[in-house]
Design a protein around this motif. Structure first.
Motif, PDB file in Angstrom:
ATOM      1  N   THR A  86      -3.215  -2.854   8.236  1.00  0.00           N
ATOM      2  CA  THR A  86      -3.815  -3.559   7.852  1.00  0.00           C
ATOM      3  C   THR A  86      -2.330  -3.847   6.432  1.00  0.00           C
ATOM      4  O   THR A  86      -2.021  -2.895   5.840  1.00  0.00           O
ATOM      5  CB  THR A  86      -5.002  -3.822   6.845  1.00  0.00           C
ATOM      6  N   ILE A  87      -2.266  -4.897   6.241  1.00  0.00           N
ATOM      7  CA  ILE A  87      -1.155  -5.252   4.957  1.00  0.00           C
ATOM      8  C   ILE A  87      -1.615  -4.814   3.532  1.00  0.00           C
ATOM      9  O   ILE A  87      -1.118  -4.566   2.634  1.00  0.00           O
ATOM     10  CB  ILE A  87      -1.000  -6.793   5.431  1.00  0.00           C
ATOM     11  N   LYS A  88      -3.081  -5.250   3.370  1.00  0.00           N
ATOM     12  CA  LYS A  88      -4.121  -4.005   2.005  1.00  0.00           C
ATOM     13  C   LYS A  88      -2.677  -2.781   1.707  1.00  0.00           C
ATOM     14  O   LYS A  88      -2.557  -2.909   0.972  1.00  0.00           O
ATOM     15  CB  LYS A  88      -4.947  -4.327   1.977  1.00  0.00           C
ATOM     16  N   GLU A  89      -2.539  -2.419   2.745  1.00  0.00           N
ATOM     17  CA  GLU A  89      -1.446  -0.859   2.391  1.00  0.00           C
ATOM     18  C   GLU A  89      -0.295  -1.225   1.777  1.00  0.00           C
ATOM     19  O   GLU A  89       0.012  -0.240   0.809  1.00  0.00           O
ATOM     20  CB  GLU A  89      -1.728  -0.424   3.660  1.00  0.00           C
ATOM     21  N   ALA A  90      -0.063  -1.937   1.895  1.00  0.00           N
ATOM     22  CA  ALA A  90       1.237  -1.911   1.258  1.00  0.00           C
ATOM     23  C   ALA A  90       1.632  -1.717  -0.320  1.00  0.00           C
ATOM     24  O   ALA A  90       1.924  -1.783  -1.124  1.00  0.00           O
ATOM     25  CB  ALA A  90       1.882  -3.737   1.062  1.00  0.00           C
ATOM     26  N   ASN A  91       0.091  -2.848  -1.136  1.00  0.00           N
ATOM     27  CA  ASN A  91      -0.151  -2.672  -2.312  1.00  0.00           C
ATOM     28  C   ASN A  91      -0.251  -1.391  -2.819  1.00  0.00           C
ATOM     29  O   ASN A  91      -0.292  -0.786  -4.513  1.00  0.00           O
ATOM     30  CB  ASN A  91      -1.465  -2.893  -2.765  1.00  0.00           C
ATOM     31  N   GLU A  92      -0.578  -0.237  -2.233  1.00  0.00           N
ATOM     32  CA  GLU A  92      -0.487   1.255  -2.479  1.00  0.00           C
ATOM     33  C   GLU A  92       0.763   1.493  -2.420  1.00  0.00           C
ATOM     34  O   GLU A  92       0.785   3.349  -2.402  1.00  0.00           O
ATOM     35  CB  GLU A  92      -1.566   2.317  -2.513  1.00  0.00           C
ATOM     36  N   ALA A  93       1.387   1.411  -1.451  1.00  0.00           N
ATOM     37  CA  ALA A  93       2.760   2.184  -0.836  1.00  0.00           C
ATOM     38  C   ALA A  93       3.797   2.795  -1.544  1.00  0.00           C
ATOM     39  O   ALA A  93       4.387   1.645  -2.742  1.00  0.00           O
ATOM     40  CB  ALA A  93       3.506   1.382   0.420  1.00  0.00           C
ATOM     41  N   ASP A  94       4.037   3.873  -1.685  1.00  0.00           N
ATOM     42  CA  ASP A  94       5.743   3.804  -1.945  1.00  0.00           C
ATOM     43  C   ASP A  94       6.474   2.876  -2.089  1.00  0.00           C
ATOM     44  O   ASP A  94       7.338   2.875  -2.737  1.00  0.00           O
ATOM     45  CB  ASP A  94       6.048   5.412  -2.354  1.00  0.00           C
ATOM     46  N   ALA A  95       6.745   2.270  -0.921  1.00  0.00           N
ATOM     47  CA  ALA A  95       7.581   1.596  -0.129  1.00  0.00           C
ATOM     48  C   ALA A  95       7.513   0.504   0.408  1.00  0.00           C
ATOM     49  O   ALA A  95       6.413   0.859   1.190  1.00  0.00           O
ATOM     50  CB  ALA A  95       9.352   2.268   0.296  1.00  0.00           C
ATOM     51  N   VAL A  96       7.516  -0.520   0.402  1.00  0.00           N
ATOM     52  CA  VAL A  96       7.504  -1.619   1.504  1.00  0.00           C
ATOM     53  C   VAL A  96       8.319  -2.861   2.533  1.00  0.00           C
ATOM     54  O   VAL A  96       9.034  -2.758   0.764  1.00  0.00           O
ATOM     55  CB  VAL A  96       6.389  -2.406   0.654  1.00  0.00           C
ATOM     56  N   LEU A  97       8.641  -2.395   3.163  1.00  0.00           N
ATOM     57  CA  LEU A  97       9.369  -3.399   3.878  1.00  0.00           C
ATOM     58  C   LEU A  97       9.459  -4.576   4.472  1.00  0.00           C
ATOM     59  O   LEU A  97       8.558  -4.199   5.624  1.00  0.00           O
ATOM     60  CB  LEU A  97      10.455  -2.773   4.520  1.00  0.00           C
ATOM     61  N   PHE A  98       9.817  -5.477   3.979  1.00  0.00           N
ATOM     62  CA  PHE A  98       9.141  -6.729   5.178  1.00  0.00           C
ATOM     63  C   PHE A  98      10.464  -7.318   6.174  1.00  0.00           C
ATOM     64  O   PHE A  98      11.415  -7.185   6.323  1.00  0.00           O
ATOM     65  CB  PHE A  98       8.883  -8.536   3.951  1.00  0.00           C
ATOM     66  N   ALA A  99       8.773  -6.767   7.246  1.00  0.00           N
ATOM     67  CA  ALA A  99      10.096  -7.303   9.093  1.00  0.00           C
ATOM     68  C   ALA A  99      10.992  -8.987   8.621  1.00  0.00           C
ATOM     69  O   ALA A  99       9.947  -9.702   7.828  1.00  0.00           O
ATOM     70  CB  ALA A  99       9.444  -7.281   9.877  1.00  0.00           C
ATOM     71  N   SER A 100      11.673  -9.772   9.378  1.00  0.00           N
ATOM     72  CA  SER A 100      11.553 -10.717   9.814  1.00  0.00           C
ATOM     73  C   SER A 100      11.238 -11.003  10.842  1.00  0.00           C
ATOM     74  O   SER A 100      10.698 -11.041  11.896  1.00  0.00           O
ATOM     75  CB  SER A 100      13.686 -10.731   9.795  1.00  0.00           C
ATOM     76  N   GLY A 101      11.834 -12.253  11.321  1.00  0.00           N
ATOM     77  CA  GLY A 101      11.408 -13.166  12.819  1.00  0.00           C
ATOM     78  C   GLY A 101      11.032 -14.190  12.420  1.00  0.00           C
ATOM     79  O   GLY A 101      10.753 -14.513  11.375  1.00  0.00           O
ATOM     80  N   LYS A 102      10.761 -15.400  13.262  1.00  0.00           N
ATOM     81  CA  LYS A 102      10.205 -16.319  13.787  1.00  0.00           C
ATOM     82  C   LYS A 102       8.751 -16.271  13.075  1.00  0.00           C
ATOM     83  O   LYS A 102       8.512 -17.711  12.129  1.00  0.00           O
ATOM     84  CB  LYS A 102       9.929 -17.265  14.974  1.00  0.00           C
ATOM     85  N   GLY A 103       8.401 -15.659  12.870  1.00  0.00           N
ATOM     86  CA  GLY A 103       6.890 -15.348  12.848  1.00  0.00           C
ATOM     87  C   GLY A 103       6.769 -15.694  10.738  1.00  0.00           C
ATOM     88  O   GLY A 103       5.995 -15.869  10.154  1.00  0.00           O
ATOM     89  N   VAL A 104       7.841 -15.719  10.299  1.00  0.00           N
ATOM     90  CA  VAL A 104       8.090 -15.541   8.555  1.00  0.00           C
ATOM     91  C   VAL A 104       7.740 -17.408   8.313  1.00  0.00           C
ATOM     92  O   VAL A 104       7.256 -17.303   7.553  1.00  0.00           O
ATOM     93  CB  VAL A 104       9.551 -15.345   8.482  1.00  0.00           C
TER      94      VAL A 104
END
Length: 185
Positions: free
Chosen positions: A59-77
């Protein structure tokens, strides 16, 4: 080490799968069994702009504890970068995390306040939107400001992935990984 790629419906396929493949090669060629690369999102699966449904591994909440976080792109942004409920789920910290975006994913970084008083790059079709958010947009393929990086186009994923690998491991690992992509037998 944990790297997450934040995914959502109508993501750009190449912007997710290129870093996914490259970052996972660190385990294959470098024997780094301590590395975990996850696709994360708000649902159990997300559908790309090309119509490919892929399962999420977190889940996206795992981003908060990750060493590196990459955000994708696309129309959904477009549905996310000003969505207060979505953005409130993130508590990212560039003093302890590497945080990057592909193309229009820079809009999400700006929505999170991570590009305030920073230079950034993005896909040409959203330059105006990023400028409206007060970001100093430059015409470069890759921009690094501290521990926050933006990549302009799909092929800049190579630079973004190299930065992550070099920062978490070293330049020798970057070379090993890209040799494995280019090796002809």
């Amino acid at each position: 080490m944990k790297i997450v790629i934040v995914t959502f419906d109508e993501f750009t396929d190449l912007d997710v799968f290129f870093p996914w493949d490259i970052l996972n090669r660190v385990k294959l060629v470098g024997g780094k069994t301590d590395l975990e690369v996850k696709l994360i999102g708000t649902k159990s699966s997300h559908v790309s702009m090309a119509g490919l449904e892929i399962p999420m591994s977190g889940t996206i909440k795992e981003a908060n504890e990750a060493d590196a976080v990459l955000f994708a792109s696309g129309k959904g942004v477009q549905d996310l970068y000003q969505n207060e409920h979505y953005l409130a789920q993130f508590s990212l910290d560039p003093s302890r995390q590497l945080i990057g975006s592909m193309c229009s994913g820079a809009l999400i970084l700006a929505g999170l306040g991570l590009l305030k008083n920073k230079k950034a790059t993005t896909y040409p079709t959203v330059v105006h939107q990023l400028k409206e958010l007060g970001v100093d947009v430059v015409k470069e393929s890759f921009v690094l400001q501290g521990n926050v990086a933006t990549a302009a186009g799909c092929l800049a994923a190579q630079e973004l992935s190299s930065w992550i690998i070099s920062s978490l491991y070293n330049d020798d690992m970057v070379q090993l990984v890209f040799d494995s992509v280019q090796k002809v037998r």
